[in-house]
Design an enzyme around this catalytic site. Structure first.
Site, PDB file in Angstrom:
ATOM      1  N   SER A   8      31.877  33.798 -32.364  1.00 55.79           N
ATOM      2  CA  SER A   8      31.446  33.347 -33.861  1.00 55.79           C
ATOM      3  C   SER A   8      32.548  33.084 -34.584  1.00 55.79           C
ATOM      4  O   SER A   8      33.448  34.228 -34.469  1.00 55.79           O
ATOM      5  CB  SER A   8      30.261  33.986 -34.222  1.00 55.79           C
ATOM      6  OG  SER A   8      29.330  34.295 -33.466  1.00 55.79           O
TER       7      SER A   8
ATOM      8  N   SER B 256      25.220  35.046 -29.268  1.00 52.44           N
ATOM      9  CA  SER B 256      26.264  36.177 -28.851  1.00 52.44           C
ATOM     10  C   SER B 256      26.429  37.155 -30.149  1.00 52.44           C
ATOM     11  O   SER B 256      26.845  38.374 -29.802  1.00 52.44           O
ATOM     12  CB  SER B 256      27.757  35.552 -28.285  1.00 52.44           C
ATOM     13  OG  SER B 256      28.238  34.938 -29.528  1.00 52.44           O
TER      14      SER B 256
ATOM     15  N   THR C  94      27.837  32.089 -30.893  1.00 50.51           N
ATOM     16  CA  THR C  94      27.136  31.649 -31.961  1.00 50.51           C
ATOM     17  C   THR C  94      26.451  33.024 -32.385  1.00 50.51           C
ATOM     18  O   THR C  94      26.153  33.748 -31.918  1.00 50.51           O
ATOM     19  CB  THR C  94      25.919  30.735 -31.523  1.00 50.51           C
ATOM     20  OG1 THR C  94      26.696  29.388 -31.287  1.00 50.51           O
ATOM     21  CG2 THR C  94      25.122  30.345 -32.694  1.00 50.51           C
TER      22      THR C  94
ATOM     23  N   LYS D 170      25.160  23.994 -37.023  1.00 51.43           N
ATOM     24  CA  LYS D 170      24.169  24.355 -36.301  1.00 51.43           C
ATOM     25  C   LYS D 170      23.053  24.604 -36.649  1.00 51.43           C
ATOM     26  O   LYS D 170      22.119  25.046 -36.215  1.00 51.43           O
ATOM     27  CB  LYS D 170      24.789  25.687 -35.673  1.00 51.43           C
ATOM     28  CG  LYS D 170      26.137  25.636 -35.099  1.00 51.43           C
ATOM     29  CD  LYS D 170      26.570  27.233 -34.715  1.00 51.43           C
ATOM     30  CE  LYS D 170      28.012  27.150 -34.075  1.00 51.43           C
ATOM     31  NZ  LYS D 170      28.350  28.536 -33.636  1.00 51.43           N
TER      32      LYS D 170
ATOM     33  N   ARG E  24      31.353  27.931 -36.005  1.00 52.60           N
ATOM     34  CA  ARG E  24      32.493  27.905 -34.736  1.00 52.60           C
ATOM     35  C   ARG E  24      31.788  27.356 -33.537  1.00 52.60           C
ATOM     36  O   ARG E  24      30.975  27.654 -33.174  1.00 52.60           O
ATOM     37  CB  ARG E  24      33.174  29.182 -34.549  1.00 52.60           C
ATOM     38  CG  ARG E  24      33.978  29.307 -33.390  1.00 52.60           C
ATOM     39  CD  ARG E  24      34.631  30.478 -33.006  1.00 52.60           C
ATOM     40  NE  ARG E  24      35.662  30.779 -33.927  1.00 52.60           N
ATOM     41  CZ  ARG E  24      36.353  32.117 -34.014  1.00 52.60           C
ATOM     42  NH1 ARG E  24      36.207  32.915 -33.244  1.00 52.60           N
ATOM     43  NH2 ARG E  24      37.279  32.148 -35.038  1.00 52.60           N
TER      44      ARG E  24
ATOM     45  N   ASP F  72      26.793  30.346 -38.194  1.00 52.79           N
ATOM     46  CA  ASP F  72      28.254  30.149 -38.473  1.00 52.79           C
ATOM     47  C   ASP F  72      28.774  28.645 -37.938  1.00 52.79           C
ATOM     48  O   ASP F  72      27.658  27.965 -37.713  1.00 52.79           O
ATOM     49  CB  ASP F  72      28.917  31.184 -37.532  1.00 52.79           C
ATOM     50  CG  ASP F  72      28.735  30.954 -36.053  1.00 52.79           C
ATOM     51  OD1 ASP F  72      27.704  30.877 -35.687  1.00 52.79           O
ATOM     52  OD2 ASP F  72      29.859  30.606 -35.263  1.00 52.79           O
TER      53      ASP F  72
ATOM     54  N   ASP G 209      32.172  39.327 -33.550  1.00 51.52           N
ATOM     55  CA  ASP G 209      32.003  38.417 -32.220  1.00 51.52           C
ATOM     56  C   ASP G 209      32.792  37.315 -32.272  1.00 51.52           C
ATOM     57  O   ASP G 209      33.052  36.652 -33.085  1.00 51.52           O
ATOM     58  CB  ASP G 209      30.656  37.905 -32.159  1.00 51.52           C
ATOM     59  CG  ASP G 209      30.361  37.069 -31.046  1.00 51.52           C
ATOM     60  OD1 ASP G 209      30.765  37.264 -30.034  1.00 51.52           O
ATOM     61  OD2 ASP G 209      29.711  35.784 -31.218  1.00 51.52           O
TER      62      ASP G 209
ATOM     63  N   GLY H  92      23.572  28.129 -27.918  1.00 51.08           N
ATOM     64  CA  GLY H  92      23.717  27.427 -26.704  1.00 51.08           C
ATOM     65  C   GLY H  92      24.866  26.336 -26.350  1.00 51.08           C
ATOM     66  O   GLY H  92      25.725  26.471 -27.000  1.00 51.08           O
TER      67      GLY H  92
END
Length: 268
Positions: free
Chosen positions: A202, A162, A34, A66, A52, A50, A199, A80
């Site tokens: 994400s 992340s 994330t 999110k 995903r 994001d 990343d 998480g």
């Protein structure tokens, strides 16, 4: 009488350590991905995330939400485990709603932060919810990070997940005091974009939430970053003859089945 001890039960820790020493492969926690971020500007807070959702190395959802509702003036980005983030934010949202009914006052951001950190600390990091909490109350705009173990920070800009290092690099390069809303939106969008592009956990689109004393605006899919280059037409239509007929067989089922007429069934 039942035990009054709360939290998780760790009675099997020694057994698991013994099994692992004998070579048994224990299940491992899945890595999560994330990029979430928040920033304080002159008139309020901008939160970004994001879209995903991953299940191990598989993209489970390309356009999930999110940014979670806490109160009309408070929102929270979660990184998480999706179920943990959803359950914890719903719990705090309900507690704040009851508190508002009891006191007749607007919810405070610090109250939401205290409820979150108290609950997470009780479970010692076993609830996988890393949160960026932002809102505007009678004391002005507030931005907090809440870690899964219950520690918190109050910052002018914050990132988690992340892709947090990528987003933080953008913030440290472009942040300045007393930004207006358009500058804050552009900076948060750039920070989330950096996480999406750099990343693997994400991806997809950018969601924003702008919170001011006048109200909250949710910008769902504010920026499409990984849209499909080809959109399939629905429904698909094929011209006759597109598919080659190799073999053809026609069966008359009336010759194979005997149809016997009977009386209608009574349903009364």
């Amino acid at each position: 009488m039942g035990s009054e001890a709360g939290g998780f039960n760790f009675d099997l820790c020694k057994r698991n350590a013994m099994l692992e020493a004998k070579g048994v492969q224990l299940p491992k926690a899945w890595k999560t991905g994330t990029t979430i971020a928040g920033i304080v500007f002159k008139d309020g807070i901008v939160l970004g995330a994001d879209t995903r959702s991953t299940s191990g190395s598989t993209v489970a959802d390309k356009n999930c939400e999110k940014i979670h509702y806490i109160a009309p003036n408070i929102y929270c980005c979660g990184a998480g485990t999706a179920a943990d983030c959803e359950a914890v934010t719903n719990m705090v949202s309900g507690a704040l709603e009851l508190h508002k009914f009891g006191t007749g006052r607007q919810s405070r951001v610090v109250t939401a932060m205290t409820l979150l950190k108290t609950h997470l600390f009780k479970y010692q990091g076993n609830i996988s919810a890393a949160l960026v909490l932002g809102g505007v109350d009678i004391n002005g705009p507030h931005l907090f990070t809440v870690y899964p173990h219950g520690s918190t920070d109050a910052l002018p800009f914050a990132t988690m997940g992340s892709g947090s290092l990528n987003a933080m690099a953008v913030f440290e390069n472009g942040y300045k005091d007393d930004m207006d809303v358009e500058e804050a939106k552009a900076l948060v969008t750039a920070a989330i974009r950096s996480g999406i592009y750099n990343d693997l956990g994400s991806g997809s689109n950018v969601d924003l939430a702008i919170i001011t004393k006048e109200g909250t605006t949710i910008l769902r899919n504010h920026e499409f970053l990984q849209a499909k280059t080809y959109q399939r037409k629905q429904p698909m239509s094929y011209k006759p003859g597109t598919t080659t007929i190799i073999k053809e067989r026609v069966t008359n089922f009336k010759k194979l089945v005997d149809v016997i007429e009977g009386d209608a069934m009574e349903v009364a």
